[in-house]
Scaffold this motif. Structure first.
Motif, PDB file in Angstrom:
ATOM      1  N   ILE A 101      12.219   0.516 -13.706  1.00  0.00           N
ATOM      2  CA  ILE A 101      11.748   0.047 -12.402  1.00  0.00           C
ATOM      3  C   ILE A 101      10.238   0.252 -12.372  1.00  0.00           C
ATOM      4  CG2 ILE A 101      11.946   0.265  -9.904  1.00  0.00           C
ATOM      5  CD1 ILE A 101      14.693   1.594 -10.357  1.00  0.00           C
ATOM      6  N   ILE A 102       9.490  -0.840 -12.475  1.00  0.00           N
ATOM      7  CA  ILE A 102       8.025  -0.805 -12.552  1.00  0.00           C
ATOM      8  C   ILE A 102       7.463  -0.849 -11.133  1.00  0.00           C
ATOM      9  CG2 ILE A 102       5.984  -1.992 -13.420  1.00  0.00           C
ATOM     10  CD1 ILE A 102       8.044  -3.373 -15.438  1.00  0.00           C
ATOM     11  N   ILE A 103       6.641   0.144 -10.783  1.00  0.00           N
ATOM     12  CA  ILE A 103       6.059   0.214  -9.443  1.00  0.00           C
ATOM     13  C   ILE A 103       4.538   0.172  -9.552  1.00  0.00           C
ATOM     14  CG2 ILE A 103       5.874   1.553  -7.315  1.00  0.00           C
ATOM     15  CD1 ILE A 103       8.699   0.646  -7.778  1.00  0.00           C
ATOM     16  N   VAL A 104       3.901  -0.697  -8.760  1.00  0.00           N
ATOM     17  CA  VAL A 104       2.440  -0.721  -8.664  1.00  0.00           C
ATOM     18  C   VAL A 104       2.045  -0.713  -7.193  1.00  0.00           C
ATOM     19  CG1 VAL A 104       2.056  -1.859 -10.888  1.00  0.00           C
ATOM     20  CG2 VAL A 104       2.359  -3.248  -8.828  1.00  0.00           C
ATOM     21  N   ASN A 105       0.812  -0.288  -6.933  1.00  0.00           N
ATOM     22  CA  ASN A 105       0.292  -0.149  -5.574  1.00  0.00           C
ATOM     23  C   ASN A 105      -0.846  -1.146  -5.375  1.00  0.00           C
ATOM     24  OD1 ASN A 105      -0.732   0.675  -3.105  1.00  0.00           O
ATOM     25  ND2 ASN A 105      -1.519   2.634  -3.843  1.00  0.00           N
ATOM     26  N   ASN A 106      -0.631  -2.138  -4.512  1.00  0.00           N
ATOM     27  CA  ASN A 106      -1.654  -3.155  -4.270  1.00  0.00           C
ATOM     28  C   ASN A 106      -2.804  -2.665  -3.381  1.00  0.00           C
ATOM     29  OD1 ASN A 106      -0.556  -5.185  -5.875  1.00  0.00           O
ATOM     30  ND2 ASN A 106       0.762  -5.942  -4.232  1.00  0.00           N
ATOM     31  N   GLN A 107      -2.645  -1.516  -2.744  1.00  0.00           N
ATOM     32  CA  GLN A 107      -3.722  -0.829  -2.023  1.00  0.00           C
ATOM     33  C   GLN A 107      -4.394  -1.689  -0.943  1.00  0.00           C
ATOM     34  OE1 GLN A 107      -6.356   1.557  -4.599  1.00  0.00           O
ATOM     35  NE2 GLN A 107      -4.918   1.210  -6.273  1.00  0.00           N
ATOM     36  N   TYR A 108      -3.648  -2.619  -0.355  1.00  0.00           N
ATOM     37  CA  TYR A 108      -4.229  -3.496   0.668  1.00  0.00           C
ATOM     38  C   TYR A 108      -5.521  -4.132   0.178  1.00  0.00           C
ATOM     39  CZ  TYR A 108      -1.578  -3.379   5.053  1.00  0.00           C
ATOM     40  OH  TYR A 108      -0.648  -3.575   6.030  1.00  0.00           O
ATOM     41  N   PRO A 161       8.783  -8.005 -16.868  1.00  0.00           N
ATOM     42  CA  PRO A 161      10.015  -7.695 -16.142  1.00  0.00           C
ATOM     43  C   PRO A 161      10.922  -8.918 -16.079  1.00  0.00           C
ATOM     44  CG  PRO A 161       8.278  -8.150 -14.593  1.00  0.00           C
ATOM     45  CD  PRO A 161       7.634  -8.159 -15.960  1.00  0.00           C
ATOM     46  N   ASP A 162      12.162  -8.691 -15.773  1.00  0.00           N
ATOM     47  CA  ASP A 162      13.108  -9.801 -15.633  1.00  0.00           C
ATOM     48  C   ASP A 162      13.054 -10.414 -14.245  1.00  0.00           C
ATOM     49  OD1 ASP A 162      14.816  -9.746 -18.250  1.00  0.00           O
ATOM     50  OD2 ASP A 162      14.566  -7.647 -17.659  1.00  0.00           O
ATOM     51  N   VAL A 163      12.501  -9.663 -13.281  1.00  0.00           N
ATOM     52  CA  VAL A 163      12.332 -10.178 -11.922  1.00  0.00           C
ATOM     53  C   VAL A 163      11.262  -9.335 -11.245  1.00  0.00           C
ATOM     54  CG1 VAL A 163      14.146  -8.717 -10.900  1.00  0.00           C
ATOM     55  CG2 VAL A 163      13.576 -10.934  -9.841  1.00  0.00           C
ATOM     56  N   PHE A 164      10.567  -9.934 -10.278  1.00  0.00           N
ATOM     57  CA  PHE A 164       9.425  -9.282  -9.627  1.00  0.00           C
ATOM     58  C   PHE A 164       9.564  -9.412  -8.118  1.00  0.00           C
ATOM     59  CE2 PHE A 164       4.587  -9.787  -8.771  1.00  0.00           C
ATOM     60  CZ  PHE A 164       4.460  -8.429  -8.460  1.00  0.00           C
ATOM     61  N   ILE A 165       9.466  -8.279  -7.409  1.00  0.00           N
ATOM     62  CA  ILE A 165       9.437  -8.272  -5.948  1.00  0.00           C
ATOM     63  C   ILE A 165       8.000  -8.014  -5.531  1.00  0.00           C
ATOM     64  CG2 ILE A 165      10.297  -7.189  -3.837  1.00  0.00           C
ATOM     65  CD1 ILE A 165      12.803  -6.378  -5.358  1.00  0.00           C
ATOM     66  N   GLU A 166       7.385  -8.988  -4.901  1.00  0.00           N
ATOM     67  CA  GLU A 166       5.955  -8.943  -4.567  1.00  0.00           C
ATOM     68  C   GLU A 166       5.744  -8.683  -3.081  1.00  0.00           C
ATOM     69  OE1 GLU A 166       3.031  -8.371  -5.348  1.00  0.00           O
ATOM     70  OE2 GLU A 166       1.844 -10.168  -5.756  1.00  0.00           O
ATOM     71  N   PHE A 167       5.023  -7.595  -2.763  1.00  0.00           N
ATOM     72  CA  PHE A 167       4.664  -7.232  -1.393  1.00  0.00           C
ATOM     73  C   PHE A 167       3.146  -7.138  -1.382  1.00  0.00           C
ATOM     74  CE2 PHE A 167       5.682  -3.833   2.118  1.00  0.00           C
ATOM     75  CZ  PHE A 167       5.257  -4.706   3.092  1.00  0.00           C
ATOM     76  N   GLN A 168       2.479  -8.244  -1.053  1.00  0.00           N
ATOM     77  CA  GLN A 168       1.023  -8.374  -1.197  1.00  0.00           C
ATOM     78  C   GLN A 168       0.507  -9.212  -0.039  1.00  0.00           C
ATOM     79  OE1 GLN A 168      -2.780  -9.326  -1.923  1.00  0.00           O
ATOM     80  NE2 GLN A 168      -1.354 -11.021  -2.245  1.00  0.00           N
ATOM     81  N   PHE A 169      -0.582  -8.780   0.590  1.00  0.00           N
ATOM     82  CA  PHE A 169      -0.949  -9.330   1.889  1.00  0.00           C
ATOM     83  C   PHE A 169      -1.701 -10.648   1.847  1.00  0.00           C
ATOM     84  CE2 PHE A 169      -4.950  -7.326   0.794  1.00  0.00           C
ATOM     85  CZ  PHE A 169      -5.896  -8.111   1.418  1.00  0.00           C
ATOM     86  N   ASP A 170      -2.375 -10.980   0.744  1.00  0.00           N
ATOM     87  CA  ASP A 170      -3.279 -12.125   0.727  1.00  0.00           C
ATOM     88  C   ASP A 170      -2.548 -13.387   0.268  1.00  0.00           C
ATOM     89  OD1 ASP A 170      -5.349 -14.036  -0.357  1.00  0.00           O
ATOM     90  OD2 ASP A 170      -6.672 -12.479   0.421  1.00  0.00           O
ATOM     91  N   ALA A 171      -2.444 -14.364   1.159  1.00  0.00           N
ATOM     92  CA  ALA A 171      -1.701 -15.580   0.852  1.00  0.00           C
ATOM     93  C   ALA A 171      -2.310 -16.349  -0.318  1.00  0.00           C
ATOM     94  CB  ALA A 171      -1.629 -16.475   2.092  1.00  0.00           C
ATOM     95  N   VAL A 181       0.859  -1.187   0.000  1.00  0.00           N
ATOM     96  CA  VAL A 181       0.000   0.000   0.000  1.00  0.00           C
ATOM     97  C   VAL A 181       0.891   1.231   0.000  1.00  0.00           C
ATOM     98  CG1 VAL A 181      -0.206   0.216   2.533  1.00  0.00           C
ATOM     99  CG2 VAL A 181      -2.033   1.088   1.060  1.00  0.00           C
ATOM    100  N   ASN A 182       0.497   2.241  -0.734  1.00  0.00           N
ATOM    101  CA  ASN A 182       1.188   3.530  -0.671  1.00  0.00           C
ATOM    102  C   ASN A 182       0.511   4.420   0.361  1.00  0.00           C
ATOM    103  OD1 ASN A 182       1.656   3.207  -4.154  1.00  0.00           O
ATOM    104  ND2 ASN A 182       3.321   3.303  -2.696  1.00  0.00           N
ATOM    105  N   GLY A 183       1.261   5.375   0.894  1.00  0.00           N
ATOM    106  CA  GLY A 183       0.711   6.281   1.894  1.00  0.00           C
ATOM    107  C   GLY A 183       0.974   5.858   3.317  1.00  0.00           C
ATOM    108  N   SER A 184       1.499   4.668   3.513  1.00  0.00           N
ATOM    109  CA  SER A 184       1.945   4.204   4.826  1.00  0.00           C
ATOM    110  C   SER A 184       3.430   4.509   4.941  1.00  0.00           C
ATOM    111  CB  SER A 184       1.700   2.702   4.965  1.00  0.00           C
ATOM    112  OG  SER A 184       2.592   2.124   5.894  1.00  0.00           O
ATOM    113  N   GLY A 185       3.837   5.108   6.052  1.00  0.00           N
ATOM    114  CA  GLY A 185       5.242   5.433   6.230  1.00  0.00           C
ATOM    115  C   GLY A 185       6.136   4.220   6.102  1.00  0.00           C
TER     116      GLY A 185
END
Length: 344
Positions: free
Chosen positions: A87-94, A111-121, A60-64
């Motif tokens: 550098i591709i940036i997207v916002n999963n917005q919780y 992309p050649d590699v993806f860093i995923e920060f997403q809350f739902d297993a 999520v964006n907007g969280s410190g």
């Protein structure tokens, strides 16, 4: 109780071995080299990102906390040689639905590699299958992605540290466990078993301090939502309504936004008294540090979000070039309180 102490000690030793940085015995040479350079703030050897694309989906964006993670990922991606426009940036917005859509957007950009920060297993299971078919490696942040290295909090180890601090504060601030009416754990079941450990790890530490039966008689566990203030407030509203006579509380939650929701619930019910609560947070990002300074939170286990990139990007780059990386990568953890916040 001896078995619990032994297990906790093993977790703590593993945490120390994993977070002291570059102690892998040469098992992951490419990753270790990139990690050394990341810690030194130097360009990565051979500039492996040059001419390549890397994607990062922020939870999520907007969280410190999360904004610090994103800034760190961008910084280290550029040290690795990726051009800013690559550098591709997207916002999963919780939001699980948005997270799934974002994964498709990222996939379309190849992309050649993806860093995923997403809350739902569950969503992460779907994402894992899609990217595996496409041959694009993933590094997971904080919530596991099947088949991907995990970079994030050692949830049990960090929570155990938090539980130790909670026990100390119960004694020093509240006068002992007998003065505590309820202990509340706002949990995060949607994130899967790994994130559940971020609260469950408090329990053995409290049991060691006060005894299994005593803790069980006071303990409440409930779903606190996905990390947002409003969902946590609603959950805490319900807990307070169900326990009208409980005046003295100790508690924790998945993050400091959730702690803010807990405090808001106490205030809305007219039951907030800073001298009768102990809150221990998880993460100690900008919001958490502010809460410690204004005395609304008594301590927090630091995850150092501003350093996440120096752990995650070396792993992502190593995966991108087909080199092995550790399956679990933990940042440094330390407990921060008002007493040490200016010295750590």
């Amino acid at each position: 109780m001896k078995r619990i102490k032994s297990l906790a000690s093993l977790f703590f030793v593993f945490l120390c071995m994993s977070t002291m940085g570059i102690i892998y015995g040469g098992e992951y040479p490419a990753y270790e080299q990139f990690l050394k350079e990341a810690f030194a703030g130097k360009p990565y050897s051979g500039q492996p990102g040059k001419g390549k694309k890397i994607a990062f989906a922020n939870i999520v964006n907007g969280s410190g906390f999360c904004d610090s993670v994103e800034a760190s990922v961008i910084e280290h991606a550029m040290l690795a040689g990726f051009a800013r426009e690559d550098i591709i940036i997207v916002n999963n917005q919780y939001n699980a639905v948005i997270g799934l859509k974002n994964s498709d957007i990222v996939l379309a950009k190849r992309p050649d590699v993806f860093i995923e920060f997403q809350f739902d297993a569950k969503v992460n299971n779907i994402v894992a299958r899609k990217f595996k078919r496409a041959g694009i490696p993933i590094v997971a942040i904080d919530v596991p992605v099947p088949g991907a290295p995990f970079m994030g909090a050692d949830n049990f180890g960090a929570a155990y540290m938090g539980g130790k601090t909670m026990a100390e504060m119960i004694k020093s601030k509240l006068g002992g466990i007998d003065k505590v009416d309820k202990i509340i754990l706002l949990q995060f079941p949607t994130g899967g078993s790994a994130t559940m450990m971020r609260s469950e790890g408090f329990v053995p530490a409290l049991e060691e301090a006060f005894g299994v039966d005593v803790v069980a008689s006071k303990l409440i566990k409930t779903d606190g939502g996905t990390g947002g203030t409003e969902s946590a407030k609603k959950a805490m509203d319900d807990v307070l309504a169900a326990n009208p006579d409980a005046k003295v509380w100790a508690g924790t939650a998945i993050n400091h936004e959730s702690i803010a929701g807990m405090i808001a619930a106490f205030e809305a019910a007219g039951r907030y008294d800073n001298n009768k609560v102990v809150f221990i947070g998880m993460g100690a990002g900008p919001l958490g540090q502010s809460q410690i300074r204004d005395n609304s939170v008594d301590g927090s286990v630091a995850f150092y979000p501003e350093r996440y990139g120096q752990w995650a990007v070396p792993a992502a780059v190593a995966r991108m070039i087909g080199k092995p990386v550790p399956p679990y990568i933990f940042p440094d953890h330390i407990t921060i309180t008002k007493a040490n916040i200016d010295s750590v």
